[in-house]
Design an enzyme around this catalytic site. Structure first.
Site, short mmCIF file in Angstrom:
data_model
loop_
_atom_site.label_atom_id
_atom_site.label_comp_id
_atom_site.label_asym_id
_atom_site.label_seq_id
_atom_site.Cartn_x
_atom_site.Cartn_y
_atom_site.Cartn_z
CB SER A 8 -0.88 0.07 1.25
OG SER A 8 -1.90 -0.90 1.18
CD GLU A 47 0.79 19.33 -9.01
OE1 GLU A 47 1.09 18.24 -8.50
OE2 GLU A 47 1.63 20.14 -9.41
CB SER A 48 -4.76 15.85 -5.34
OG SER A 48 -5.54 17.02 -5.20
CG HIS A 93 -4.75 0.15 -1.28
ND1 HIS A 93 -4.13 0.40 -0.09
CD2 HIS A 93 -5.47 1.26 -1.59
CE1 HIS A 93 -4.47 1.62 0.33
NE2 HIS A 93 -5.28 2.16 -0.56
CB CYS A 117 -6.71 19.77 -7.78
SG CYS A 117 -5.26 20.23 -6.88
CD GLN A 173 14.12 -19.98 2.93
OE1 GLN A 173 13.35 -20.11 3.87
NE2 GLN A 173 15.38 -20.39 2.99
CG ASP A 188 22.43 -15.90 9.92
OD1 ASP A 188 23.28 -15.90 10.81
OD2 ASP A 188 21.26 -16.33 10.09
CD GLU A 247 20.52 -22.33 5.43
OE1 GLU A 247 20.52 -21.95 6.61
OE2 GLU A 247 19.49 -22.39 4.74
CB SER A 272 14.70 -23.57 12.60
OG SER A 272 13.91 -23.09 13.67
N PRO A 319 10.14 -24.10 4.50
CG PRO A 319 12.17 -23.13 3.87
CD PRO A 319 10.70 -22.89 3.86
N1 SPD Z 1 11.28 -14.83 13.56
C1 SPD Z 1 12.68 -15.06 13.77
C2 SPD Z 1 13.04 -16.47 13.97
C3 SPD Z 1 14.49 -16.66 14.18
C4 SPD Z 1 15.05 -17.44 13.11
N2 SPD Z 1 16.44 -17.68 13.16
C5 SPD Z 1 17.23 -16.56 12.91
C6 SPD Z 1 18.46 -16.91 12.21
C7 SPD Z 1 19.60 -16.15 12.72
N3 SPD Z 1 20.80 -16.86 12.59
#
Ligand code: SPD
Length: 425
Positions: A55, A62-63, A68, A83, A172, A227, A247, A298, A304
């Site tokens: 959104s 001009e407005s 959405h 306008c 994902q 990460d 991972e 996780s 996943p």
């Molecule tokens: N909603 C967050 C859940 C945490 C997931 N793990 C985070 C990974 C960081 N290494």
């Protein structure tokens, strides 16, 4: 001029769902559509909603132009309200139709404020004007784009300057946003995973609590954690001979190496055996009693990671833990994910025994509600407070200049607010 303004109410059908879910591009298209139509931009504010939908409004001298989107239907509802007679809203209509790759569009134009029905009133302009306001000078342009993670009752929003990475992997949507308050932020399917500025809370707490309780951990397994933050913290402990990290999604690793270098800093460490594969399969195939510590880092239990929240998986984790082994998992927010939170503790207690499973908390500003929980389960009964080495913990936190974990917090984290204790007792 027959009316004060022209209001075009627009429907765009059969648009590209990806485009309709891309808040940064939508904002750019709306601003471009306003400028090309001859409007002067004053301000824009756009939100992305999790898991999908955008959104936003561009306020023009001009407005306004407003939108959405429903990406899941390829549909966008747009208002073009201008306008005066210097702006042609139909130029915006055509540009947006092309920008959203709409299969077809329909529009109705209304005249707003028919001159024939209006009667000018006399009033003293100065009396209505704020003392500081002035007619002179350019309007100030501001930019206001937000990432929002929410359920149907609660939302957490972070203002950002755009996406640095945005890839649909086999599992994902992997994105990195450049947030204004928390630095670069990794999200998976619209859920916050970690940010540069508060990641240390999660990563220090998921690792050092078990590492400073176990008497002599040599082998650790991390499920998820692409990460790299959990591996980075584990590898501060010289006692560990090997850290295996499994991972499932190589895009998480890629995004982190590219845009979260301080978190991903240990991904090339010689003691780290980084495997890109399904963690469930890895655990099923692992030998009995082969790890002293298993950390399940996780995502949330959708997509996943769903299989990582099942009894069968945790029975297998129990099997591969050594006799003194400890399992730690992130166990969601007691407030935001109360149902899953309760189920997690029920499941673990069914496997490890009522007294061997403990909950501890940490405060993570960028996770919904800020209050986040972890579970600690021990196969041999090591108690997380009675068995931890306080002097060692103190020295370790000092030596590594940890920012959240310390010997006092190790104990305090297990003190639960009554409503949390009641949820899992
Ligand atoms: N909603 C967050 C859940 C945490 C997931 N793990 C985070 C990974 C960081 N290494």
């Amino acid at each position: 001029m027959a009316s004060l303004g022209r209001h075009i109410i627009v429907e765009y059908y059969d648009c590209s769902p990806e485009i309709l879910n891309d808040v940064v591009n939508i904002e750019k298209s709306m601003i471009n559509a306003a400028e090309e139509a001859g409007a002067t931009i004053i301000n824009s504010t756009f939100h992305h909603f999790s898991p999908y939908g955008v959104s936003g409004v561009v306020v023009i001298q001009e407005s306004h132009l407003a939108i959405h989107t429903w990406p899941e239907y390829g549909y966008a509802s747009v208002d073009l309200f201008t306008c005066g007679d210097t702006v042609n809203p139909w130029v915006s209509y055509q540009l947006l139709k092309e920008a959203f790759k709409a299969g077809h569009g329909s529009a109705v134009e209304l005249s707003r404020g028919e001159m024939a029905l209006l009667k000018r009133k006399n009033f003293d302009v100065k009396a209505l004007r704020d003392e500081k306001s002035t007619d002179e000078g350019d309007p100030i342009k501001t930019r206001d784009v937000w990432f929002t993670e929410r359920d149907d009752k609660i939302a957490l929003s972070l203002k950002h300057d755009g996406k640095l990475y945005d890839v649909q992997s086999d599992y994902q949507r992997v994105s990195v946003f450049n947030t204004q308050a928390y630095g670069n932020m990794l999200t998976l399917d619209g859920m916050v995973m970690t940010t540069e500025k508060d990641e240390y809370v999660y990563h220090e707490m998921i690792t050092h609590i078990p590492m400073l309780t176990h008497p002599n951990p040599k082998r650790a397994l991390v499920i998820g954690g692409g990460d790299g933050g959990t591996a980075r913290e584990l590898l501060r402990h010289d006692s560990l001979e090997e850290v295996v990290m499994v991972e499932i999604d190589d895009k998480v690793i890629e995004a982190s190496k590219m845009h979260l270098p301080t978190i991903a800093s240990a991904l090339e460490h010689p003691k780290l055996n980084l495997i890109v594969d399904d963690g469930i399969k890895y655990v099923n195939d692992a030998a009995d009693e082969s790890f002293d510590l298993v950390i399940v880092d996780s995502t949330d239990p959708v997509g996943p990671a769903e299989g990582l929240f099942t009894v069968d998986f945790y029975k297998e984790v129990y099997r591969i833990l050594s006799k003194d082994g400890i399992m730690v998992t992130q166990s969601e927010s007691p407030r935001f994910n109360s149902k899953v939170f309760k189920e997690i503790f029920q499941t673990y207690r069914g496997i490890y025994g009522q007294e061997q499973v403990h909950c501890y908390l940490a405060y993570i500003p960028t996770y919904p509600t800020g209050m986040w929980s972890f579970s600690y389960s021990s196969k041999g009964g090591a108690h997380p407070i009675a068995n931890f080495d306080e002097a060692k913990s103190k020295a370790f936190a000092k030596e590594h200049r940890l920012k959240y974990y310390n010997e006092d917090l190790h104990k305090a984290a297990f003190a639960l607010p009554s409503f949390v204790r009641d949820m899992i007792s």
